[in-house]
Design an enzyme around this catalytic site. Structure first.
Site, PDB file in Angstrom:
ATOM      1  N   TYR A 130       0.838  -1.194   0.000  1.00 14.29           N
ATOM      2  CA  TYR A 130       0.000   0.000   0.000  1.00 14.29           C
ATOM      3  C   TYR A 130       0.874   1.245   0.000  1.00 14.29           C
ATOM      4  O   TYR A 130       1.770   1.392   0.829  1.00 14.29           O
ATOM      5  CB  TYR A 130      -0.920   0.024   1.226  1.00 14.29           C
ATOM      6  CG  TYR A 130      -1.987   1.073   1.076  1.00 14.29           C
ATOM      7  CD1 TYR A 130      -3.238   0.749   0.554  1.00 14.29           C
ATOM      8  CD2 TYR A 130      -1.734   2.404   1.373  1.00 14.29           C
ATOM      9  CE1 TYR A 130      -4.214   1.723   0.357  1.00 14.29           C
ATOM     10  CE2 TYR A 130      -2.688   3.382   1.174  1.00 14.29           C
ATOM     11  CZ  TYR A 130      -3.927   3.039   0.666  1.00 14.29           C
ATOM     12  OH  TYR A 130      -4.881   3.993   0.450  1.00 14.29           O
ATOM     13  N   GLN A 191     -10.880  -0.205   0.301  1.00 19.53           N
ATOM     14  CA  GLN A 191     -11.276  -0.996  -0.868  1.00 19.53           C
ATOM     15  C   GLN A 191     -10.060  -1.624  -1.562  1.00 19.53           C
ATOM     16  O   GLN A 191     -10.132  -2.757  -2.055  1.00 19.53           O
ATOM     17  CB  GLN A 191     -12.115  -0.163  -1.856  1.00 19.53           C
ATOM     18  CG  GLN A 191     -11.463   1.101  -2.415  1.00 19.53           C
ATOM     19  CD  GLN A 191     -11.649   2.310  -1.513  1.00 19.53           C
ATOM     20  OE1 GLN A 191     -11.911   2.197  -0.315  1.00 19.53           O
ATOM     21  NE2 GLN A 191     -11.490   3.508  -2.087  1.00 19.53           N
ATOM     22  N   ASN A 214      -3.686   5.571   6.070  1.00 23.81           N
ATOM     23  CA  ASN A 214      -4.484   6.327   7.051  1.00 23.81           C
ATOM     24  C   ASN A 214      -5.310   5.370   7.920  1.00 23.81           C
ATOM     25  O   ASN A 214      -5.123   4.154   7.877  1.00 23.81           O
ATOM     26  CB  ASN A 214      -5.375   7.342   6.326  1.00 23.81           C
ATOM     27  CG  ASN A 214      -6.383   6.662   5.401  1.00 23.81           C
ATOM     28  OD1 ASN A 214      -6.627   5.453   5.495  1.00 23.81           O
ATOM     29  ND2 ASN A 214      -6.963   7.431   4.518  1.00 23.81           N
ATOM     30  N   SER A 237       5.640   8.803  14.257  1.00 23.10           N
ATOM     31  CA  SER A 237       7.084   8.589  14.306  1.00 23.10           C
ATOM     32  C   SER A 237       7.718   9.169  15.572  1.00 23.10           C
ATOM     33  O   SER A 237       7.154  10.052  16.217  1.00 23.10           O
ATOM     34  CB  SER A 237       7.691   9.251  13.070  1.00 23.10           C
ATOM     35  OG  SER A 237       8.975   8.783  12.849  1.00 23.10           O
ATOM     36  N   GLN A 259      11.973  14.587  12.880  1.00 23.27           N
ATOM     37  CA  GLN A 259      10.816  13.757  13.232  1.00 23.27           C
ATOM     38  C   GLN A 259       9.586  14.611  13.441  1.00 23.27           C
ATOM     39  O   GLN A 259       8.498  14.283  12.972  1.00 23.27           O
ATOM     40  CB  GLN A 259      11.069  12.941  14.516  1.00 23.27           C
ATOM     41  CG  GLN A 259      11.963  11.748  14.314  1.00 23.27           C
ATOM     42  CD  GLN A 259      11.518  10.912  13.154  1.00 23.27           C
ATOM     43  OE1 GLN A 259      10.391  10.438  13.134  1.00 23.27           O
ATOM     44  NE2 GLN A 259      12.366  10.750  12.166  1.00 23.27           N
ATOM     45  N   HIS A 262       7.185  15.468  10.625  1.00 21.27           N
ATOM     46  CA  HIS A 262       6.363  14.431   9.991  1.00 21.27           C
ATOM     47  C   HIS A 262       4.890  14.612  10.312  1.00 21.27           C
ATOM     48  O   HIS A 262       4.008  14.381   9.477  1.00 21.27           O
ATOM     49  CB  HIS A 262       6.777  13.041  10.498  1.00 21.27           C
ATOM     50  CG  HIS A 262       7.784  12.364   9.635  1.00 21.27           C
ATOM     51  ND1 HIS A 262       7.531  12.013   8.340  1.00 21.27           N
ATOM     52  CD2 HIS A 262       9.059  11.979   9.879  1.00 21.27           C
ATOM     53  CE1 HIS A 262       8.610  11.437   7.824  1.00 21.27           C
ATOM     54  NE2 HIS A 262       9.555  11.413   8.738  1.00 21.27           N
ATOM     55  N   GLU A 327      11.684   4.287  18.308  1.00 28.32           N
ATOM     56  CA  GLU A 327      11.766   3.857  16.910  1.00 28.32           C
ATOM     57  C   GLU A 327      13.162   4.178  16.355  1.00 28.32           C
ATOM     58  O   GLU A 327      13.826   3.314  15.814  1.00 28.32           O
ATOM     59  CB  GLU A 327      10.683   4.594  16.122  1.00 28.32           C
ATOM     60  CG  GLU A 327      10.615   4.228  14.662  1.00 28.32           C
ATOM     61  CD  GLU A 327       9.680   5.152  13.889  1.00 28.32           C
ATOM     62  OE1 GLU A 327       9.278   6.211  14.430  1.00 28.32           O
ATOM     63  OE2 GLU A 327       9.353   4.816  12.721  1.00 28.32           O
ATOM     64  N   HIS A 328      13.575   5.451  16.472  1.00 30.03           N
ATOM     65  CA  HIS A 328      14.899   5.892  16.022  1.00 30.03           C
ATOM     66  C   HIS A 328      15.701   6.353  17.229  1.00 30.03           C
ATOM     67  O   HIS A 328      15.190   7.132  18.035  1.00 30.03           O
ATOM     68  CB  HIS A 328      14.799   7.086  15.077  1.00 30.03           C
ATOM     69  CG  HIS A 328      13.902   6.871  13.894  1.00 30.03           C
ATOM     70  ND1 HIS A 328      12.596   7.304  13.863  1.00 30.03           N
ATOM     71  CD2 HIS A 328      14.130   6.286  12.697  1.00 30.03           C
ATOM     72  CE1 HIS A 328      12.056   6.988  12.697  1.00 30.03           C
ATOM     73  NE2 HIS A 328      12.960   6.366  11.961  1.00 30.03           N
ATOM     74  N   ASP A 361      16.523   7.323   6.775  1.00 27.65           N
ATOM     75  CA  ASP A 361      15.204   7.408   6.142  1.00 27.65           C
ATOM     76  C   ASP A 361      15.288   7.161   4.645  1.00 27.65           C
ATOM     77  O   ASP A 361      14.317   6.733   4.026  1.00 27.65           O
ATOM     78  CB  ASP A 361      14.614   8.808   6.357  1.00 27.65           C
ATOM     79  CG  ASP A 361      14.041   8.972   7.746  1.00 27.65           C
ATOM     80  OD1 ASP A 361      13.785   7.944   8.390  1.00 27.65           O
ATOM     81  OD2 ASP A 361      13.870  10.126   8.174  1.00 27.65           O
ATOM     82  N   GLU A 415      -1.436 -37.038  27.445  1.00 33.79           N
ATOM     83  CA  GLU A 415      -2.346 -35.988  26.964  1.00 33.79           C
ATOM     84  C   GLU A 415      -3.644 -36.581  26.418  1.00 33.79           C
ATOM     85  O   GLU A 415      -4.425 -35.881  25.766  1.00 33.79           O
ATOM     86  CB  GLU A 415      -1.637 -35.130  25.896  1.00 33.79           C
ATOM     87  CG  GLU A 415      -0.456 -34.344  26.479  1.00 33.79           C
ATOM     88  CD  GLU A 415       0.212 -33.392  25.484  1.00 33.79           C
ATOM     89  OE1 GLU A 415      -0.157 -33.414  24.287  1.00 33.79           O
ATOM     90  OE2 GLU A 415       1.101 -32.639  25.910  1.00 33.79           O
ATOM     91  N   HIS A 420      -2.316 -40.385  18.357  1.00 37.33           N
ATOM     92  CA  HIS A 420      -0.925 -39.930  18.300  1.00 37.33           C
ATOM     93  C   HIS A 420       0.006 -41.057  18.752  1.00 37.33           C
ATOM     94  O   HIS A 420       0.999 -41.369  18.098  1.00 37.33           O
ATOM     95  CB  HIS A 420      -0.711 -38.723  19.221  1.00 37.33           C
ATOM     96  CG  HIS A 420      -1.245 -37.428  18.697  1.00 37.33           C
ATOM     97  ND1 HIS A 420      -2.575 -37.187  18.525  1.00 37.33           N
ATOM     98  CD2 HIS A 420      -0.602 -36.280  18.320  1.00 37.33           C
ATOM     99  CE1 HIS A 420      -2.738 -35.943  18.070  1.00 37.33           C
ATOM    100  NE2 HIS A 420      -1.559 -35.382  17.929  1.00 37.33           N
TER     101      HIS A 420
END
Lengths: 433, 433
Positions: A130, A191, A214, A237, A259, A262, A327-328, A361, A415, A420
């Site tokens: 995506y 969709q 999104n 981020s 950052q 963003h 994250e960073h 990045d 068991e 088995h």
């Protein structure tokens, strides 16, 4: 002003815990709407996808024009200036080299009994990526998602990217072309995710879907998870910079702002043992915020979620960073390799003042799709591993079964799984005849 | 009678697609109830957990008795017979050896510019393992979940296992002890998952939760995903056996039944090019079903979801198997290693007639937690990888920044992320001074 904490303060623990628990994202609840969209695409296929594209993207398509033709792609990418083309190609090459090293090896070994054990990695057959439209349509993300898939050996790699009002980002098409993407469709939203997961007459289904989006896209990915694999659901981020006093305050300010720009929900944290340096960085941020193009977004992020934390020393800084699990993480200190050894949770580490996070990045080589919202405690960035799976292998011999079969039989009985046990016993009896 | 298909029939494709799409699980919608339980545990902590345990497990506990004491564990495991103790220890040892080989290596390399790139794996700090109570309380699953975590280096490994009416399975406690589990709590359901994810006064939170459970546990794991990591949500078990005519029909029948006896929703499929052999296997299954302890469950599974597919040859059998992407795949053929090369999607492969799948369930070494419901197309069984995460590492030099910095700057500008570009430009300017 950002939040200002010092570990010497009596209320530090309370304030730091509050900072860790801060809710930065207020995602709208679109789950019910997304459920309907997915059901519609499953029921009506292409027709539903086309209607929803007309509605949300104000774009009339047909099954034939849903997909970019080779000629359209060529025409669009011809418009990309040479500098950008070269930069994308350099980035792609470096990302490819880095990820090629990740390919995990197969293994097979033989035990004394002659039994063989091991595993084998195979690629996911088809993956969908995506790519958001509009402002957040980042060609760098196309490279970061598509190249690991192709390195892993994914045969069929499909991009979906909405083109609201028909507006196309030629850099996205060029990045897809460079990365070896096989099909590109101008659809988006829930969709597009549904079409990738369940297939339509025009779009064959894929096995795994990755890439940012999104709230609708995130909700759709959560819903189709299980039918197909998905990557993580990324949050806003974050960057955490551990710096000593020997840095240029403006460099650190720009790293924090890279950052913050963003997203107003992004978070930038500076941890330093040097109070004078901390004040200089805060001043430098304010000065840069006067002229920065995205100063409204970056300013809101810095004001609401930015933080400066004073520590006794760098060891304490590393401890706090591990609790954040950023994250960073930038280590702008004299011996960043030594300090990196103290880091137990982080998506990516950038070592030394010559490694601004922006390098990672775009062009360093490592992936920029990284775990957000403290999930580096338990997860990793995107990699070749996301596009392969492991099949375990076992091959017993009569001797091996003689040695370990009775143990399996005992456990099966304990068991209450009789068949088995019998499946082992029937073979052991044949051996003992 | 199971479903009977032959690839020579005109309607094969239709029938095979229907078999692939067959819905075997009808999970009750408990999501709203689970949402309330989680909210309650977050709000009231131990008090909520204790109330819910009294309600669902008919067991009155206190914060002190929620956790098994060492003395209680010792007393319970003293009751385990020697044969079962030895079998569990052998299984644990083999599982440990297999998984130790999975530990992925760290990497760091230097480019010509002096830039260093690489990655480092670190363990998850704390993991929680859900172990069902009652009938499905399998000590083998404790080993399969706990040992990879400990091999990965997880410091704190917590088991939650409900004990309805106070009934304890000593084998589960022994397996936990052998595997090195650090804390064991006698709680279960969504309340136990919530306690692990969010913590209470008595139970510190963990970072990752794995292990099987009922619909409440599965819904709770889905809901806490993001706050913590989770493993897959497992569906009903499956086996696919590819066999030539040179097998003992009874052995194959028992292998098919060893999945069928798990659950009426389990699925057992035989693919063979030999019609006479197929008929003998079906007869052998019927005969075994006359006396099998769990004949009601196994019979329902075989009747409703079992399938026998006749193919032209073994190559066609492998192709069909790849479309199924089975959890367990047995290759009972003359050259199983050669046929395994044709397999692109399967959770685990058991090669040759001496390798009944039950060996892999208990004692072979590979993990028995495997991808179900065709998810082997995109995911793998449980492993050491589930308990480590990868941090990427980058360290530029002035020379490296000179070479690749301008490319990053170009890309940042093309994405309208000015501060990203400036963070690189400020350093390049310093170099050019």
């Amino acid at each position: 002003m950002p939040h200002f904490l010092t570990t010497l303060a009596a209320d530090f623990e309370t304030r730091f815990t509050a900072l860790l628990g801060m809710k930065r994202e207020d995602s709208p609840d679109v789950d019910a709407a997304v459920g309907q969209i997915i059901a519609d695409v499953r029921a009506r296929g292409d027709v539903a996808v086309l209607e929803l594209t007309a509605k949300f993207d104000r774009l009339e398509l047909t099954p034939e024009t849903m997909r970019f033709s080779d000629a359209e792609i060529e025409a669009e990418i011809a418009r990309v200036p040479q500098a950008e083309r070269e930069a994308l190609e350099l980035a792609a090459e470096r990302i490819r080299i880095y990820h090629a090293r990740q390919m995990p090896p197969n293994a097979m070994w033989e035990e004394e009994s002659g039994a063989k054990l091991g595993w084998r990695f195979t690629p996911v057959s088809a993956a969908g990526l995506y790519v958001p439209g509009g402002l957040a349509s980042y060609p760098s993300s196309v490279l970061m998602n598509a190249i690991p898939a192709k390195v892993a050996g994914v045969e069929r790699l499909v991009v979906v990217c909405p083109t609201p009002d028909g507006k196309v980002n030629p850099l996205v098409l060029l990045a897809a072309r460079i990365a070896g993407v096989d099909e590109i469709y101008r659809i988006g939203g829930a969709q597009a995710v549904a079409a990738l997961a369940y297939g339509t007459d025009t779009i064959r289904p894929v096995d795994k879907i990755t890439g940012p989006g999104n709230a609708f896209v995130a909700a759709a990915k959560r819903r189709v998870f299980g039918k197909v694999g998905i990557d993580m659901i990324a949050g806003p981020s974050e960057i955490l910079v551990i710096a000593d006093g020997q840095n240029d305050p403006d460099w650190i300010a720009l790293d924090l702002l890279s950052q913050a720009e963003h997203d107003a929900s992004a978070q930038s944290i500076l941890i330093t043992p040097d109070e004078g340096f901390a004040n200089k960085v805060v001043e430098a941020v304010e000065k840069r915020l006067e002229t920065l193009e995205r100063r409204e977004i970056a300013g809101a992020s810095w004001r609401d979620f930015g933080a400066v934390i004073l520590t006794r020393d760098l060891a304490e800084a590393a401890e706090l960073s591990n609790r954040v699990a950023p994250e960073h993480l930038e280590l702008c200190v004299a011996d960043p390799e030594a300090l990196a050894q103290e880091i137990t949770h982080a998506g990516a580490i950038f070592m030394g003042a010559w490694t601004p996070e922006a390098i990672g990045d775009y062009i360093g080589g490592p992936n920029h799709v990284l775990p957000t919202a403290r999930s580096a405690r338990f997860s990793s960035g995107l990699s070749v591993f996301d596009f392969v799976k492991r099949t375990t292998l076992s091959m017993m011999t009569p001797e091996a079964l003689r040695q370990i079969g009775p143990g399996a039989e005992v456990l099966a009985k304990s068991e209450s799984l009789e068949a088995h046990g019998l499946s082992v016993r029937a073979r052991l009896d044949a051996l003992n005849k």
